[in-house]
Design a protein around this motif. Structure first.
Motif, PDB file in Angstrom:
ATOM      1  N   TYR A   1       1.025  -1.399   0.097  1.00 23.49           N
ATOM      2  CA  TYR A   1       0.007  -0.009  -0.059  1.00 23.49           C
ATOM      3  C   TYR A   1       0.999   1.125  -0.134  1.00 23.49           C
ATOM      4  CZ  TYR A   1       1.016   0.147   4.901  1.00 23.49           C
ATOM      5  OH  TYR A   1       1.696   0.124   6.158  1.00 23.49           O
ATOM      6  N   ASP A   2       0.447   2.365  -0.083  1.00 26.14           N
ATOM      7  CA  ASP A   2       1.100   3.681  -0.174  1.00 26.14           C
ATOM      8  C   ASP A   2       1.766   4.066   1.138  1.00 26.14           C
ATOM      9  OD1 ASP A   2       2.291   5.732  -0.907  1.00 26.14           O
ATOM     10  OD2 ASP A   2       0.641   6.944  -2.037  1.00 26.14           O
ATOM     11  N   ALA A   3       2.675   3.345   1.642  1.00 27.67           N
ATOM     12  CA  ALA A   3       3.365   3.400   2.938  1.00 27.67           C
ATOM     13  C   ALA A   3       3.971   4.910   2.982  1.00 27.67           C
ATOM     14  CB  ALA A   3       4.139   2.320   3.389  1.00 27.67           C
ATOM     15  N   VAL A   4       4.476   5.283   1.764  1.00 26.73           N
ATOM     16  CA  VAL A   4       5.364   6.481   1.548  1.00 26.73           C
ATOM     17  C   VAL A   4       4.508   7.646   1.824  1.00 26.73           C
ATOM     18  CG1 VAL A   4       6.471   7.983   0.138  1.00 26.73           C
ATOM     19  CG2 VAL A   4       6.937   5.553  -0.117  1.00 26.73           C
ATOM     20  N   ALA A   5       3.244   7.781   1.452  1.00 26.44           N
ATOM     21  CA  ALA A   5       2.225   8.998   1.670  1.00 26.44           C
ATOM     22  C   ALA A   5       2.028   8.802   3.319  1.00 26.44           C
ATOM     23  CB  ALA A   5       1.052   8.543   0.946  1.00 26.44           C
ATOM     24  N   GLU A   6       1.783   7.549   3.788  1.00 20.37           N
ATOM     25  CA  GLU A   6       1.392   7.617   5.276  1.00 20.37           C
ATOM     26  C   GLU A   6       2.722   8.198   5.944  1.00 20.37           C
ATOM     27  OE1 GLU A   6      -1.070   6.662   8.481  1.00 20.37           O
ATOM     28  OE2 GLU A   6      -1.580   6.590   6.234  1.00 20.37           O
ATOM     29  N   TYR A   7       3.543   7.550   5.768  1.00 19.64           N
ATOM     30  CA  TYR A   7       5.041   8.181   6.340  1.00 19.64           C
ATOM     31  C   TYR A   7       5.420   9.613   6.120  1.00 19.64           C
ATOM     32  CZ  TYR A   7       9.789   7.913   8.277  1.00 19.64           C
ATOM     33  OH  TYR A   7      11.096   8.078   8.920  1.00 19.64           O
ATOM     34  N   ASN A   8       4.980  10.167   5.150  1.00 23.32           N
ATOM     35  CA  ASN A   8       5.212  11.650   4.834  1.00 23.32           C
ATOM     36  C   ASN A   8       4.276  12.384   5.237  1.00 23.32           C
ATOM     37  OD1 ASN A   8       7.785  11.027   3.707  1.00 23.32           O
ATOM     38  ND2 ASN A   8       7.001  11.224   1.603  1.00 23.32           N
ATOM     39  N   LYS A   9       3.059  12.004   6.142  1.00 26.82           N
ATOM     40  CA  LYS A   9       2.088  12.794   6.621  1.00 26.82           C
ATOM     41  C   LYS A   9       2.826  13.568   7.500  1.00 26.82           C
ATOM     42  CE  LYS A   9      -2.032  10.144   5.825  1.00 26.82           C
ATOM     43  NZ  LYS A   9      -3.247   9.460   6.687  1.00 26.82           N
ATOM     44  N   PRO A  10       2.076  14.860   7.694  1.00 25.37           N
ATOM     45  CA  PRO A  10       2.879  16.025   8.850  1.00 25.37           C
ATOM     46  C   PRO A  10       2.584  15.391  10.139  1.00 25.37           C
ATOM     47  CG  PRO A  10       1.457  17.365   7.194  1.00 25.37           C
ATOM     48  CD  PRO A  10       1.212  15.758   6.915  1.00 25.37           C
ATOM     49  N   LYS A  11       3.578  15.633  11.003  1.00 22.51           N
ATOM     50  CA  LYS A  11       3.532  15.123  12.211  1.00 22.51           C
ATOM     51  C   LYS A  11       3.466  16.067  13.391  1.00 22.51           C
ATOM     52  CE  LYS A  11       6.356  10.990  10.877  1.00 22.51           C
ATOM     53  NZ  LYS A  11       6.247  11.299   9.578  1.00 22.51           N
ATOM     54  N   PRO A  12       2.694  16.045  14.553  1.00 25.64           N
ATOM     55  CA  PRO A  12       2.928  17.112  15.305  1.00 25.64           C
ATOM     56  C   PRO A  12       4.285  17.471  16.101  1.00 25.64           C
ATOM     57  CG  PRO A  12       1.182  15.474  15.779  1.00 25.64           C
ATOM     58  CD  PRO A  12       1.971  14.867  14.831  1.00 25.64           C
ATOM     59  N   ILE A  13       4.677  18.606  16.029  1.00 22.56           N
ATOM     60  CA  ILE A  13       5.999  19.039  16.520  1.00 22.56           C
ATOM     61  C   ILE A  13       5.771  19.896  17.774  1.00 22.56           C
ATOM     62  CG2 ILE A  13       7.743  20.518  16.053  1.00 22.56           C
ATOM     63  CD1 ILE A  13       7.456  19.807  12.818  1.00 22.56           C
ATOM     64  N   VAL A  14       6.129  19.256  18.881  1.00 16.68           N
ATOM     65  CA  VAL A  14       6.111  20.088  20.244  1.00 16.68           C
ATOM     66  C   VAL A  14       7.564  20.312  20.823  1.00 16.68           C
ATOM     67  CG1 VAL A  14       5.424  19.678  22.563  1.00 16.68           C
ATOM     68  CG2 VAL A  14       4.063  18.747  20.764  1.00 16.68           C
ATOM     69  N   THR A  15       8.390  19.449  20.586  1.00 13.69           N
ATOM     70  CA  THR A  15       9.865  19.659  21.118  1.00 13.69           C
ATOM     71  C   THR A  15      10.727  19.552  19.579  1.00 13.69           C
ATOM     72  OG1 THR A  15      10.346  17.186  21.168  1.00 13.69           O
ATOM     73  CG2 THR A  15       9.162  18.130  22.914  1.00 13.69           C
ATOM     74  N   PRO A  16      12.242  20.096  19.738  1.00 11.50           N
ATOM     75  CA  PRO A  16      13.021  19.777  18.895  1.00 11.50           C
ATOM     76  C   PRO A  16      13.290  18.480  18.333  1.00 11.50           C
ATOM     77  CG  PRO A  16      13.788  21.290  20.665  1.00 11.50           C
ATOM     78  CD  PRO A  16      12.398  20.863  21.115  1.00 11.50           C
ATOM     79  N   TYR A  17      12.915  17.619  19.304  1.00 12.05           N
ATOM     80  CA  TYR A  17      13.135  16.138  18.824  1.00 12.05           C
ATOM     81  C   TYR A  17      12.329  15.781  18.000  1.00 12.05           C
ATOM     82  CZ  TYR A  17      12.793  11.166  19.345  1.00 12.05           C
ATOM     83  OH  TYR A  17      12.807   9.694  19.106  1.00 12.05           O
ATOM     84  N   ASP A  18      10.836  16.163  18.089  1.00 11.20           N
ATOM     85  CA  ASP A  18       9.620  15.905  17.269  1.00 11.20           C
ATOM     86  C   ASP A  18      10.003  16.494  15.851  1.00 11.20           C
ATOM     87  OD1 ASP A  18       8.101  14.753  19.232  1.00 11.20           O
ATOM     88  OD2 ASP A  18       7.359  16.872  19.839  1.00 11.20           O
ATOM     89  N   GLN A  19      10.687  17.541  15.823  1.00 10.52           N
ATOM     90  CA  GLN A  19      11.240  18.188  14.367  1.00 10.52           C
ATOM     91  C   GLN A  19      12.005  17.349  13.816  1.00 10.52           C
ATOM     92  OE1 GLN A  19      12.645  22.219  14.992  1.00 10.52           O
ATOM     93  NE2 GLN A  19      12.596  22.488  12.667  1.00 10.52           N
ATOM     94  N   SER A  20      12.967  16.711  14.457  1.00 12.17           N
ATOM     95  CA  SER A  20      13.957  15.942  14.005  1.00 12.17           C
ATOM     96  C   SER A  20      13.361  14.574  13.462  1.00 12.17           C
ATOM     97  CB  SER A  20      15.369  15.618  14.949  1.00 12.17           C
ATOM     98  OG  SER A  20      14.866  14.831  15.948  1.00 12.17           O
ATOM     99  N   THR A  21      12.516  14.098  14.274  1.00 14.35           N
ATOM    100  CA  THR A  21      11.879  12.814  13.622  1.00 14.35           C
ATOM    101  C   THR A  21      10.695  12.959  12.653  1.00 14.35           C
ATOM    102  OG1 THR A  21      10.131  12.865  15.551  1.00 14.35           O
ATOM    103  CG2 THR A  21      12.363  11.784  16.057  1.00 14.35           C
ATOM    104  N   SER A  22      10.598  14.132  12.060  1.00 11.60           N
ATOM    105  CA  SER A  22       9.544  14.376  11.211  1.00 11.60           C
ATOM    106  C   SER A  22      10.131  14.231   9.621  1.00 11.60           C
ATOM    107  CB  SER A  22       8.788  15.759  11.361  1.00 11.60           C
ATOM    108  OG  SER A  22       9.757  16.900  11.125  1.00 11.60           O
TER     109      SER A  22
END
Length: 495
Positions: free
Chosen positions: A427-448
């Motif tokens: 299935y389109d796992a790339v599109a799922e993976y590339n969805k915007p993710k909540p960014i609360v901490t600098p760590y969230d930004q790096s894992t996005s």
């Protein structure tokens, strides 16, 4: 959500037919951290089963990696290796190894437009051999002499480790151990438990001698990162790193008591304590003895009262720790130097291609059939399922740069032998993976970080030997991941 240790994740993702690949297993198991991020110091110390191989103190290694590893797969694979637990490998007798490293070839631009080094190396049981390949980061300013220093000093460190592991082996453990027995363990890694103010059994074990007497030795060592909490939980400490990072290095000092029968070694020969002078570089081997105690709450023997802590070995060495690339709870190598060199190994069951093993390597799983991605197991081919008693399929690995992403089909150019291969997702796992993710901490930004054309991808899959290993079908695929590196400041970057 349930959290998994890195050991559990890698064990789950390794196919059964890799059990005979000793180099792969040894490298992976020696490189991975041995404790979950949420374990407290007291809990870790008490849940050590002394009938198992690993010493409890080794379960506190790699704390600096916990925050950046939790949502990713990784073993913080250090390209030149990591030291194992003392006594983990049994030898008939001790052996002194004179480390040897020769650069046999330098390629200015390899298949990934990086400078590549081929070396022959003898450092002991691990990390030795001929025609070993490494590549330098494109942004690195290291000279060939600097790179050689990394190879040379890391090799010397491993050779010294091999000698220590053969000379001092723990005892008092095993299936016949009982409450009240004395367990003896040895340590030579630089470990910190909870803070830079090390307690008696943790801290610096290599460094420059700043004080020496018949009863104690004081060592001084520059460190670049040190764990700051043995019970660090990233969910309770958003935005905080589980280690203190010193970009330019910080000098630490530690005074250790000497055993009355301490052995002093230099160039493979026993020498006198009086031969150790102020300014010498030495490696210390510490001994810890504990009474065994049975803990009712965990229903097992574990370490109880500590009755001995001292240094039983001092080894004179000229190792320059700035150029030592090893894993551990504290980093002794300058990350600006050692983190810019990555290993290149033949891919598992695809030996004509090369796979990358970078310092602080992590995998961003775009698609996986393991652990928390168990819902994807329904797509896995039947003859690769875990419940199959006899598997005819084999486990394969490929790395490469992504050339094209077309919905569920990804085209990748393999490393080493430059060949295109395709990965078809169920299935389109790339599109799922590339969805915007909540960014609360600098760590969230790096894992996005997303997966995009140009990224280095790592692919694991199962096939029959007779199948085309450059055409990976949806049912074959076990993991597609983006290759990333954890940076000393806690962020992630793509490789």
């Amino acid at each position: 959500m349930k959290r998994y240790t890195i050991e559990q994740k890698l064990s789950a993702s390794r196919h059964e037919d890799t059990n005979d690949n000793e180099k792969f297993i040894a490298r992976t198991m020696r490189a991975m951290g041995k404790a979950g991020a949420s374990a407290t110091f007291e809990k870790v110390m008490r849940t050590k089963n002394v009938t198992k191989k690993e010493l409890i103190i080794m379960k506190l290694r790699q704390f600096k990696k916990r925050l950046i590893q939790m949502p990713r797969y990784g073993a913080a694979l250090f390209i030149l290796g990591v030291t194992g637990t003392v006594g983990a490998t049994a030898y008939v007798t001790y052996k002194w190894i004179n480390p040897q490293v020769t650069i046999t070839n330098i390629q200015q631009n390899n298949d990934d437009d990086r400078k590549q080094y081929t070396i022959d190396r003898q450092c002991g049981e691990f990390y030795s051999g001929k025609e070993l390949k490494y590549e330098l980061s494109r942004s690195s300013s290291l000279t060939d002499e600097d790179v050689y220093k990394v190879f040379k000093n890391t090799c010397a460190y491993h050779a010294l480790s091999a000698f220590i592991e053969s000379r001092w082996q723990r005892d008092g453990e095993g299936p016949d151990a009982k409450e009240g027995d004395t367990a003896t363990s040895y340590q030579y890694s630089n470990l910190f438990a909870g803070s830079t103010n090390a307690n008696s059994i943790f801290g610096i074990t290599i460094g420059r001698v700043t004080g020496i007497s018949s009863s104690s030795v004081t060592l001084e060592l520059t460190l670049y990162s040190v764990a700051n909490s043995a019970g660090f939980n990233p969910e309770e400490n958003p935005g905080k790193l589980p280690y203190d990072y010193y970009p330019e290095g910080k000098v630490f000092s530690r005074t250790l008591p000497l055993s009355s029968s301490v052995e002093v070694w230099a160039d493979g020969e026993l020498v006198k304590l009086s031969d150790v002078n102020i300014g010498d570089q030495v490696q210390a081997v510490t001994r810890t003895q504990n009474k065994l105690k049975y803990y009712e709450d965990i229903k097992m023997l574990s370490l109880g009262e500590q009755i001995t802590f001292d240094v039983v070995g001092l080894i004179k060495t000229d190792i320059d720790t700035r150029y030592v690339s090893i894993g551990g709870n504290s980093q002794i190598g300058d990350p600006k130097i050692v983190n810019t060199i990555a290993g290149l190994d033949p891919c598992h069951n695809n030996p004509e291609h090369l796979c990358v093993f970078a310092p602080n390597q992590l995998l961003g799983p775009v698609y996986s059939t393991r652990e928390e991605f168990a819902q994807n197991q329904k797509y896995l081919r039947a003859d690769a399922a875990d419940n199959k008693k006899v598997k005819k399929v084999k486990y394969y690995e490929l790395d490469g740069r992504i050339i094209k992403i077309e919905g569920t089909r990804i085209t990748i150019e393999a490393r080493g032998k430059k060949t295109l291969f395709t990965v078809d997702l169920p299935y389109d796992a790339v599109a799922e993976y590339n969805k915007p993710k909540p960014i609360v901490t600098p760590y969230d930004q790096s894992t996005s970080l997303k997966i995009e054309v140009g990224d280095m991808a790592k692919v694991y899959y199962s096939q029959l030997e007779t199948e085309d290993h450059l055409v990976i079908k949806p049912g074959d695929l076990e993991m597609l991941a983006v290759l990333e590196q954890a940076q000393p400041d806690g962020t992630l970057t793509k490789y």
